[in-house]
Design a protein around this motif. Structure first.
Motif, PDB file in Angstrom:
ATOM      1  N   PRO A   1       0.826  -1.216   0.000  1.00  0.00           N
ATOM      2  CA  PRO A   1       0.000   0.000   0.000  1.00  0.00           C
ATOM      3  C   PRO A   1       0.857   1.262   0.000  1.00  0.00           C
ATOM      4  O   PRO A   1       1.933   1.301   0.598  1.00  0.00           O
ATOM      5  CB  PRO A   1      -0.795  -0.132   1.303  1.00  0.00           C
ATOM      6  N   TYR A   2       0.368   2.283  -0.692  1.00  0.00           N
ATOM      7  CA  TYR A   2       1.000   3.601  -0.782  1.00  0.00           C
ATOM      8  C   TYR A   2       2.300   3.585  -1.575  1.00  0.00           C
ATOM      9  O   TYR A   2       3.097   4.527  -1.480  1.00  0.00           O
ATOM     10  CB  TYR A   2       1.239   4.196   0.610  1.00  0.00           C
TER      11      TYR A   2
ATOM     12  N   ARG B   1      -3.529   4.941  -1.198  1.00  0.00           N
ATOM     13  CA  ARG B   1      -3.296   3.615  -0.632  1.00  0.00           C
ATOM     14  C   ARG B   1      -3.316   2.511  -1.666  1.00  0.00           C
ATOM     15  O   ARG B   1      -2.532   1.571  -1.624  1.00  0.00           O
ATOM     16  CB  ARG B   1      -4.335   3.324   0.462  1.00  0.00           C
ATOM     17  N   GLY B   2      -4.210   2.568  -2.595  1.00  0.00           N
ATOM     18  CA  GLY B   2      -4.372   1.470  -3.539  1.00  0.00           C
ATOM     19  C   GLY B   2      -5.049   0.286  -2.872  1.00  0.00           C
ATOM     20  O   GLY B   2      -5.473   0.342  -1.715  1.00  0.00           O
ATOM     21  N   ASN B   3      -5.130  -0.843  -3.581  1.00  0.00           N
ATOM     22  CA  ASN B   3      -5.808  -2.028  -3.034  1.00  0.00           C
ATOM     23  C   ASN B   3      -4.877  -3.232  -2.992  1.00  0.00           C
ATOM     24  O   ASN B   3      -5.307  -4.375  -3.091  1.00  0.00           O
ATOM     25  CB  ASN B   3      -7.060  -2.357  -3.855  1.00  0.00           C
ATOM     26  N   THR B   4      -3.575  -2.979  -2.853  1.00  0.00           N
ATOM     27  CA  THR B   4      -2.583  -4.052  -2.842  1.00  0.00           C
ATOM     28  C   THR B   4      -2.240  -4.454  -1.420  1.00  0.00           C
ATOM     29  O   THR B   4      -1.959  -3.606  -0.580  1.00  0.00           O
ATOM     30  CB  THR B   4      -1.294  -3.594  -3.560  1.00  0.00           C
ATOM     31  N   ALA B   5      -2.239  -5.742  -1.152  1.00  0.00           N
ATOM     32  CA  ALA B   5      -1.805  -6.256   0.151  1.00  0.00           C
ATOM     33  C   ALA B   5      -0.319  -6.566   0.095  1.00  0.00           C
ATOM     34  O   ALA B   5       0.188  -7.062  -0.912  1.00  0.00           O
ATOM     35  CB  ALA B   5      -2.599  -7.511   0.511  1.00  0.00           C
TER      36      ALA B   5
END
Length: 269
Positions: free
Chosen positions: A133-134, A190-194
C-alpha cells in the motif's frame, strides 16, 4: 595553632569530598560491578560474542550485514532487517523519520519511498510481489500533490509515467525536477494491494542494531537460501525453528529469529 580561614576550610572540605567520591564512585564501584558481571554473567558482560573456528564472527545481541564487498546481499545467507546506523555500534540510531515523511526532496528519499524501494528490491530477490500500500509499481511513494488546475505525482520525476492517469477529474502528470510543490494538497494513495513482504524487512529498528528478524521474514527468505545452498527446504525451515526465540516473559513481543546464529548453523551443515 592558628585556625585556617573559613573559606579555605570550605575549599579543603570540598577537595576531600571530591577525592573520596572519585575513589569510591569512579574506582571501587566500577571495579566491583565489573567483577560481579565477569563472575556471574561472563559471556553477556563481554558482549555475547559468538566464535567460529577460533575467531569472533559477531555478537548474539548485535545485528550485522550479510553482503559482499559491493554491498549486495549474499544470496546464500538470510538477510537482516534494514539499519539506519549501518549496524555500526558507534553510531547506533534510528532515522527519526515519521509516517508523515512521504515526499522526496532533491537530496533525500522520503521514508515512504525508502520503504517502497526496499519492498520492491526484496520482492525481486525473493521471487514474490514487492507491492505494498501507498507504493507505486516503480518503487516510490504513491503521493499526489493536488492543485486547483492540476495534479502531480510528486515522487515520480519526469519522464516517468504517473501511477494513476487521473484524480478528481484532472490529469495526473509526473514531477518536474526542481519545481516547488509545497503549496499543493498532499494526498497519499493507498491502492488495493496487500503487502507480501513483512514490515520488518523494509523498516529499520530504533537502535539500528537489531540481531533478529520476524519469523515471517525468515520464512520468506527460506526458499532462496535452500535453493542457493542445494538444501531441502524442510531442513532450512527446521533450522529457522531451532533459532527462533519465544516471546519475552511468555507474552511480550513476538517470536523472532537470530540471523547470525541461523546463518552460522547453515554454514555448519
Amino acid at each position: 595553632m592558628e585556625r585556617l580561614p573559613s573559606w579555605l576550610r570550605q575549599h579543603l572540605a570540598a577537595i576531600r569530598a571530591v577525592v573520596v567520591l572519585t575513589v569510591i564512585l569512579g574506582g571501587l564501584y566500577p571495579l566491583a560491578v565489573t567483577g560481579v558481571a565477569q563472575a556471574v554473567f561472563h559471556g553477556k558482560a563481554n558482549g555475547s560474542l559468538i566464535e567460529k573456528d577460533g575467531r569472533t564472527v559477531g555478537s548474539a545481541i548485535i545485528g550485522q550485514n550479510f553482503t559482499d564487498a559491493g554491498g549486495n546481499a549474499v544470496a546464500r545467507y538470510f538477510q537482516s532487517r534494514p539499519s539506519a546506523a549501518g549496524y555500526d555500534m558507534l553510531s547506533t540510531a534510528a532515522s527519526n523519520l515519521g509516517p508523515e515523511d512521504v515526499i522526496d526532496s532533491r537530496d533525500r528519499q522520503s521514508l515512504l519511498t525508502q520503504v517502497c524501494a526496499r519492498s520492491k528490491a526484496i520482492g525481486e530477490r525473493e521471487g514474490v510481489s514487492g507491492a505494498r500500500p501507498y507504493c507505486t509499481a516503480d518503487g516510490v511513494g504513491a503521493v499526489l500533490k493536488v492543485f486547483r488546475d492540476r495534479v502531480v505525482s510528486v515522487n515520480q520525476a519526469c519522464p516517468a509515467v504517473p501511477f494513476v492517469a487521473a484524480y478528481e477529474g484532472k490529469t495526473v502528470t509526473c514531477a518536474t525536477p526542481g519545481e516547488d510543490y509545497a503549496a499543493g494538497r498532499t494526498v497519499p494513495v493507498r491502492g488495493n494491494t496487500a503487502a507480501v513482504v513483512p514490515a520488518d524487512a523494509v523498516t529499520a529498528g530504533g537502535s539500528g542494531l537489531d540481531p533478529h528478524i520476524s519469523v515471517a521474514y525468515a520464512e520468506l527468505q527460506a526458499p532462496r537460501v535452500a535453493r542457493e545452498r542445494g538444501l531441502d527446504l524442510a531442513r532450512v525451515r527446521q533450522l529457522i525453528g531451532e533459532h527462533t526465540t519465544g516471546r519475552a516473559l511468555g507474552f511480550m513481543g513476538a517470536p523472532a529469529v537470530n540471523v547470525l546464529e541461523l546463518n552460522l548453523a547453515l554454514d555448519g551443515g
